[in-house]
Design an enzyme around this catalytic site. Structure first.
Site, mmCIF file in Angstrom:
data_model
loop_
_atom_site.group_PDB
_atom_site.id
_atom_site.type_symbol
_atom_site.label_atom_id
_atom_site.label_comp_id
_atom_site.label_asym_id
_atom_site.label_seq_id
_atom_site.Cartn_x
_atom_site.Cartn_y
_atom_site.Cartn_z
ATOM 1 N N HIS A 268 0.895 -1.356 -0.018
ATOM 2 C CA HIS A 268 -0.002 -0.007 -0.017
ATOM 3 C C HIS A 268 1.008 1.058 -0.174
ATOM 4 C CE1 HIS A 268 -3.486 2.413 0.577
ATOM 5 N NE2 HIS A 268 -3.881 2.105 1.873
ATOM 6 N N HIS A 307 -2.417 -2.223 -9.773
ATOM 7 C CA HIS A 307 -3.431 -1.385 -8.705
ATOM 8 C C HIS A 307 -4.706 -2.238 -8.789
ATOM 9 C CE1 HIS A 307 -6.021 1.735 -6.920
ATOM 10 N NE2 HIS A 307 -4.675 2.283 -6.706
ATOM 11 N N ASP A 363 2.817 5.482 -6.518
ATOM 12 C CA ASP A 363 4.057 5.346 -5.923
ATOM 13 C C ASP A 363 5.066 5.167 -6.928
ATOM 14 O OD1 ASP A 363 2.329 3.507 -3.532
ATOM 15 O OD2 ASP A 363 3.152 5.441 -3.092
HETATM 16 C C1 SDX Z 1 -1.436 2.113 -3.314
HETATM 17 O O1 SDX Z 1 -6.041 0.873 -3.116
HETATM 18 C C2 SDX Z 1 -5.752 2.265 -3.608
HETATM 19 O O2 SDX Z 1 -6.339 2.842 -3.831
HETATM 20 C C3 SDX Z 1 -4.434 2.423 -2.949
HETATM 21 C C4 SDX Z 1 -3.830 3.487 -3.396
HETATM 22 C C5 SDX Z 1 -4.070 4.893 -2.678
HETATM 23 O O3 SDX Z 1 -4.086 5.804 -3.252
HETATM 24 O O4 SDX Z 1 -4.570 4.515 -1.431
HETATM 25 O O5 SDX Z 1 -3.675 3.943 -4.956
HETATM 26 C C6 SDX Z 1 -2.150 3.595 -2.969
HETATM 27 O O6 SDX Z 1 -1.463 1.384 -2.549
HETATM 28 C C7 SDX Z 1 -0.981 2.128 -4.558
HETATM 29 C C8 SDX Z 1 -0.468 0.656 -4.835
HETATM 30 C C9 SDX Z 1 0.857 0.680 -4.364
HETATM 31 N N1 SDX Z 1 1.524 -0.806 -4.342
HETATM 32 C C10 SDX Z 1 2.701 -1.355 -5.177
HETATM 33 O O7 SDX Z 1 3.070 -0.680 -6.259
HETATM 34 C C11 SDX Z 1 2.976 -2.612 -4.783
HETATM 35 C C12 SDX Z 1 3.066 -3.549 -5.975
HETATM 36 N N2 SDX Z 1 1.670 -3.843 -6.641
HETATM 37 C C13 SDX Z 1 0.964 -4.826 -6.124
HETATM 38 O O8 SDX Z 1 1.620 -5.809 -5.120
HETATM 39 C C14 SDX Z 1 -0.415 -4.620 -6.765
HETATM 40 O O9 SDX Z 1 -0.603 -4.467 -7.873
HETATM 41 C C15 SDX Z 1 -1.390 -4.333 -5.619
HETATM 42 C C16 SDX Z 1 -1.050 -4.858 -4.441
HETATM 43 C C17 SDX Z 1 -1.279 -2.830 -5.915
HETATM 44 C C18 SDX Z 1 -2.639 -4.693 -6.319
HETATM 45 O O10 SDX Z 1 -2.834 -6.114 -6.154
HETATM 46 P P1 SDX Z 1 -4.141 -6.928 -6.344
HETATM 47 O O11 SDX Z 1 -5.053 -6.025 -7.213
HETATM 48 O O12 SDX Z 1 -4.598 -7.826 -5.293
HETATM 49 O O13 SDX Z 1 -3.787 -7.733 -7.780
HETATM 50 P P2 SDX Z 1 -2.986 -9.186 -7.684
HETATM 51 O O14 SDX Z 1 -2.039 -8.986 -6.623
HETATM 52 O O15 SDX Z 1 -4.180 -10.169 -7.539
HETATM 53 O O16 SDX Z 1 -2.207 -9.236 -8.953
HETATM 54 C C19 SDX Z 1 -2.912 -9.722 -10.109
HETATM 55 C C20 SDX Z 1 -1.579 -10.389 -10.890
HETATM 56 C C21 SDX Z 1 -0.986 -11.328 -10.309
HETATM 57 O O17 SDX Z 1 -0.434 -12.287 -11.222
HETATM 58 P P3 SDX Z 1 -1.204 -13.912 -11.371
HETATM 59 O O18 SDX Z 1 -1.524 -14.297 -9.994
HETATM 60 O O19 SDX Z 1 -2.407 -13.627 -12.137
HETATM 61 O O20 SDX Z 1 0.004 -14.347 -12.393
HETATM 62 O O21 SDX Z 1 -0.862 -9.379 -11.376
HETATM 63 C C22 SDX Z 1 0.521 -9.692 -10.668
HETATM 64 C C23 SDX Z 1 0.184 -10.641 -9.585
HETATM 65 O O22 SDX Z 1 1.232 -11.619 -9.589
HETATM 66 N N3 SDX Z 1 0.847 -8.342 -10.155
HETATM 67 C C24 SDX Z 1 2.204 -8.052 -10.362
HETATM 68 C C25 SDX Z 1 2.333 -6.877 -9.934
HETATM 69 N N4 SDX Z 1 0.923 -6.434 -9.235
HETATM 70 C C26 SDX Z 1 0.217 -7.307 -9.469
HETATM 71 N N5 SDX Z 1 3.101 -8.594 -10.842
HETATM 72 C C27 SDX Z 1 4.474 -7.988 -10.793
HETATM 73 N N6 SDX Z 1 4.591 -6.786 -10.108
HETATM 74 C C28 SDX Z 1 3.519 -6.086 -9.716
HETATM 75 N N7 SDX Z 1 3.801 -5.021 -9.081
#
Ligand code: SDX
Length: 428
Positions: A268, A307, A363
């Site tokens: 997050h 996201h 981020d």
């Molecule tokens: C914020 O919610 C909000 O609004 C939050 C925010 C706010 O203003 O409050 O916008 C702020 O938290 C932004 C997000 C910051 N986090 C990151 O940058 C961390 C990296 N991103 C992730 O871990 C991920 O994308 C999330 C946590 C942001 C979202 O996760 P989801 O929606 O639960 O998606 P998921 O983990 O189920 O991923 C779906 C697929 C998966 O692959 P498969 O299992 O389908 O093979 O996408 C992949 C994940 O492995 N994936 C990534 C990835 N993010 C998702 N693969 C590589 N790198 C990534 N960053």
């Protein structure tokens, strides 16, 4: 003739049910009528991590994830970032309308005159180790404020809520700056109420021996815009914590501490710190292909990408990228920006990311700017929490005043052991 309803047939009983559709949703509670017999509890919706569950009705922030749209109370984030100040935006997020000149003057006065902390709060901060993470200090000290303002428990007294709002928006920068100064072994720099909200924040962070700190106007505006971009974001993890903890009718300081704790997580608000660590670990453009290969093999994530809602470019990331150039005119270019831009270019052309609709989020670029401005990485999530306080408080108040809301208490699907008898120790 089309009807706003859903007809469901339960194939276990052959019975059909008609559920009304309102605002693009059914009420999950309407599923409870679908039962196999009188003993049956009735159907529930199962939705781990709330992937497709609306926990509330809200009028604060609108996001269209597919189109990359973000609006606070109907105003596009791009226009607010271009023309508003953070305090003006915080007023909009909290009270629903852009303030008139007079309203903004009054609001600014109230917030600015609540930047001072009780002197005892310094004793809490002094008690932390020199290398304590500032988010840990922020979560602890904002919770501690609940002990200084016991009247904050009167959450249904509008005047008390307004006073705590002024205190929270006013004091978060002071708590953050004091945590930073402690980690640097520097004396605390007290608020200067002749400066703007953001200028004063820079003053409390970076003032040295000068009698009056003069913030660089370009950096002051850059931080103000970054604060605007982080003010609210509908039902993100931290806000969900704010609403859930607030639904027990605890005071707002304790609820903000819970929300900040959620924001601290690397998935997050802690992601901006992880992005910098990732870029420093990559080290050069030449190492990007190898890094991308590891991510695609499931060895770690491309932090700052992806996201839950945005399946297109996060509009905030676009604006932040533009701010970077303005900041670097003052601070000098951060070489990590070149790695970030190349990483984005390669990732956006790679099927792994395209298929999963992974784009830069808020981020991805913010940390590069913060580092160029001299902030240590540990301060990055703190710089997220400060402006998000206006969104947390707005969402908390909306929850409190929503007659449909009650204490948050989800149900579960029990898949554990069937009833069994206790076995004495000597028989196990
Ligand atoms: C914020 O919610 C909000 O609004 C939050 C925010 C706010 O203003 O409050 O916008 C702020 O938290 C932004 C997000 C910051 N986090 C990151 O940058 C961390 C990296 N991103 C992730 O871990 C991920 O994308 C999330 C946590 C942001 C979202 O996760 P989801 O929606 O639960 O998606 P998921 O983990 O189920 O991923 C779906 C697929 C998966 O692959 P498969 O299992 O389908 O093979 O996408 C992949 C994940 O492995 N994936 C990534 C990835 N993010 C998702 N693969 C590589 N790198 C990534 N960053």
């Amino acid at each position: 003739m089309a009807k706003d309803s859903l007809t469901i047939t339960d194939n276990r009983t052959g019975k059909s049910y008609e559920l009304p559709i309102q605002n693009g949703a059914i009420r999950t509670a309407d599923l409870r009528q679908i039962r196999t017999d009188e003993e049956d509890f009735g159907l529930m919706g199962y939705d781990p991590a709330f992937m497709n569950t609306a926990s509330c009705a809200s009028r604060i922030t609108y996001i269209d994830g597919e189109k990359g749209i973000l609006r606070y109370r109907g105003y596009p984030i791009e226009e607010l970032a271009e023309s508003a100040t953070y305090l003006e935006t915080a007023y909009l997020v909290l009270y629903g309308e852009l303030p008139t000149k007079k309203q903004l003057e009054g609001w600014t006065h109230e917030v600015i005159f609540h930047t001072i902390l009780h002197e005892n709060v310094k004793k809490f901060i002094d008690g932390f180790h020199h290398d304590a993470h500032p988010m840990g200090m922020l979560v602890s000290t904002v919770a501690a404020l609940s002990t200084f303002y016991p009247e904050a428990k009167h959450i249904f007294d509008a005047e008390s809520r307004k006073k705590q709002t002024h205190r929270l928006i006013g004091k978060m920068p002071t708590l953050a700056a004091f945590a930073y100064r402690h980690s640097r072994g520097l004396p605390y720099a007290y608020p200067d109420n002749d400066l703007s909200y953001t200028g004063n924040f820079l003053n409390m962070l970076f003032k040295m021996t000068e009698v009056t700190y003069k913030p660089n106007p370009i950096l002051e505006r850059a931080v103000d815009v970054l604060f605007i971009l982080h003010a609210d974001h509908e039902q993100n993890c931290g806000t969900n914590a704010m609403r859930s903890v607030g639904s027990s009718h605890v005071d707002p300081y304790s609820a903000v501490a819970a929300a900040a704790a959620a924001l601290y997580g690397p998935l997050h608000g802690g992601a901006n710190e992880e992005v910098l660590r990732m870029l420093m670990q990559i080290g050069s453009k030449g190492n990007i292909p190898e890094f991308i290969k590891k991510v695609k093999a499931g060895e770690g994530r491309l932090m700052g990408f992806g996201h839950r809602v945005y399946k297109n470019y996060d509009p905030r990331a676009k604006i932040i990228k533009r701010i970077a150039d303005q900041v670097f005119e003052v601070t000098g270019r951060n070489p990590l920006l070149d790695i970030a831009i190349e990483l984005e270019r390669i990732a956006l052309e790679d099927d792994y990311f395209i298929k999963r609709k992974l784009y830069p989020n808020v981020d991805f670029y913010s940390g590069i700017i913060y580092q160029a401005m001299g902030f240590p990485m540990e301060m990055f999530p703190v710089l997220f929490a400060i402006p998000r306080t206006s969104g947390w408080v707005a969402q908390w108040e909306e929850m409190l005043l929503d007659s449909e809301q009650k204490i948050a208490r989800p149900r579960q699907l029990y898949l554990g052991p069937a009833p069994r008898r206790y076995v004495p120790l000597d028989k196990r």
